[in-house]
Scaffold this motif. Structure first.
Motif, PDB file in Angstrom:
ATOM      1  N   LEU B  88       0.832  -1.197   0.000  1.00 43.52           N
ATOM      2  CA  LEU B  88       0.000   0.000   0.000  1.00 43.52           C
ATOM      3  C   LEU B  88       0.867   1.247   0.000  1.00 43.52           C
ATOM      4  O   LEU B  88       1.803   1.346   0.783  1.00 43.52           O
ATOM      5  CB  LEU B  88      -0.890   0.026   1.247  1.00 43.52           C
ATOM      6  N   LEU B 101      -3.837  10.838   6.285  1.00 40.33           N
ATOM      7  CA  LEU B 101      -3.003   9.957   5.479  1.00 40.33           C
ATOM      8  C   LEU B 101      -3.929   9.225   4.523  1.00 40.33           C
ATOM      9  O   LEU B 101      -4.795   8.470   4.952  1.00 40.33           O
ATOM     10  CB  LEU B 101      -2.263   8.979   6.391  1.00 40.33           C
ATOM     11  N   PHE B 103      -4.661   6.535   1.582  1.00 45.17           N
ATOM     12  CA  PHE B 103      -4.097   5.290   1.100  1.00 45.17           C
ATOM     13  C   PHE B 103      -4.485   5.003  -0.347  1.00 45.17           C
ATOM     14  O   PHE B 103      -5.585   5.359  -0.790  1.00 45.17           O
ATOM     15  CB  PHE B 103      -4.530   4.126   1.986  1.00 45.17           C
ATOM     16  N   GLY B 104      -3.577   4.320  -1.028  1.00 41.88           N
ATOM     17  CA  GLY B 104      -3.861   3.839  -2.364  1.00 41.88           C
ATOM     18  C   GLY B 104      -4.712   2.583  -2.316  1.00 41.88           C
ATOM     19  O   GLY B 104      -5.042   2.067  -1.245  1.00 41.88           O
ATOM     20  N   SER B 105      -5.052   2.095  -3.500  1.00 35.53           N
ATOM     21  CA  SER B 105      -5.952   0.947  -3.619  1.00 35.53           C
ATOM     22  C   SER B 105      -5.257  -0.385  -3.352  1.00 35.53           C
ATOM     23  O   SER B 105      -5.917  -1.404  -3.198  1.00 35.53           O
ATOM     24  CB  SER B 105      -6.580   0.933  -5.010  1.00 35.53           C
TER      25      SER B 105
END
Lengths: 115, 113
Positions: B88, B101, B103-105
């Motif tokens: 991630l 923060l 987060f990506g997938s």
């Protein structure tokens, strides 16, 4: 050293029942605290974050609420669970302040299944 | 819409192969982090990059932050089964609340022996 405790690890609850997940942090003061939800094998969705006692910001409208009654305690709640509330819930903390390199430290997570 | 897009979403390779995972956004980030997550556990921080163009190495892992601080990559050399996990990326935006923060997938990596 700092530690984060999250419980319970797994939970199976019927639809319409209440929810209370608890998270506590040790070894630091005035941490930023977060609740995330994660779909299986996917990224994390921020639900709530808190910069201090009774200071909660909600990121998405939902069936959940959060509270921070003490400096290092963060609670995720629901009055009536929905099937769509099932998922993996993660509590995290980061040091206070807005440093660019500030990372988050995660608890072990709670697997919630609403039946 | 996802603020941070990771690719590929799934990656299955043989032990010893090299791979690269990408994390892209149209937003500028003051810092970007990479985490690795095992099933049933919370993510664990691998690295933080702060300066545009920065490259950090962690044994067989090389992390790069784009010059414009909008993207990052993770390169693994000679992958091992122990590298299997969900990777991630996560960024702190330059604008808005710096405490958030994003987060990506995620990229699910499987390294086959």
């Amino acid at each position: 050293s700092q530690t984060i405790h999250q419980w319970p690890a797994t939970l199976v609850q019927p639809v319409g029942s209440p929810l209370s997940l608890e998270c506590t942090v040790e070894g630091t003061s005035n941490p930023n605290l977060y609740w995330y939800r994660q779909a299986a094998g996917r990224g994390l969705q921020l639900l709530f974050y808190s910069i201090g006692i009774d200071q909660i910001s909600s990121e998405v409208p939902q069936n959940l609420s959060a509270s921070r009654p003490q400096d290092r305690q963060f609670i995720l709640s629901s009055k009536k669970l929905l099937l769509s509330d099932s998922g993996f819930y993660l509590c995290a903390w980061s040091p206070p302040g807005q440093g660019a390199g500030t990372e988050a430290f995660f608890g072990q997570g709670t697997r919630l299944t609403v039946v | 819409t996802q603020l941070l897009e990771q690719s590929p979403q799934f990656l299955s390779i043989q032990e010893g192969e090299n791979l690269t995972v990408y994390c892209n956004s149209s937003s500028v980030f003051s810092s970007l982090q990479w985490y690795r997550q095992e099933p049933g556990e919370g993510p664990v921080l691998l690295v933080t990059v702060v300066t545009g163009g920065e490259v950090k190495k962690l044994k067989r892992l090389t992390f790069q932050f784009g010059d414009a601080r909008k993207d990052s990559s993770l390169h693994i050399t000679a992958a091992q089964p122990g590298d299997t996990g969900l990777y991630l990326c996560a960024g702190r935006r330059s604008s808005g609340s710096a405490r958030q923060l994003t987060f990506g997938s995620g990229t699910q990596l499987t390294v086959l022996p």
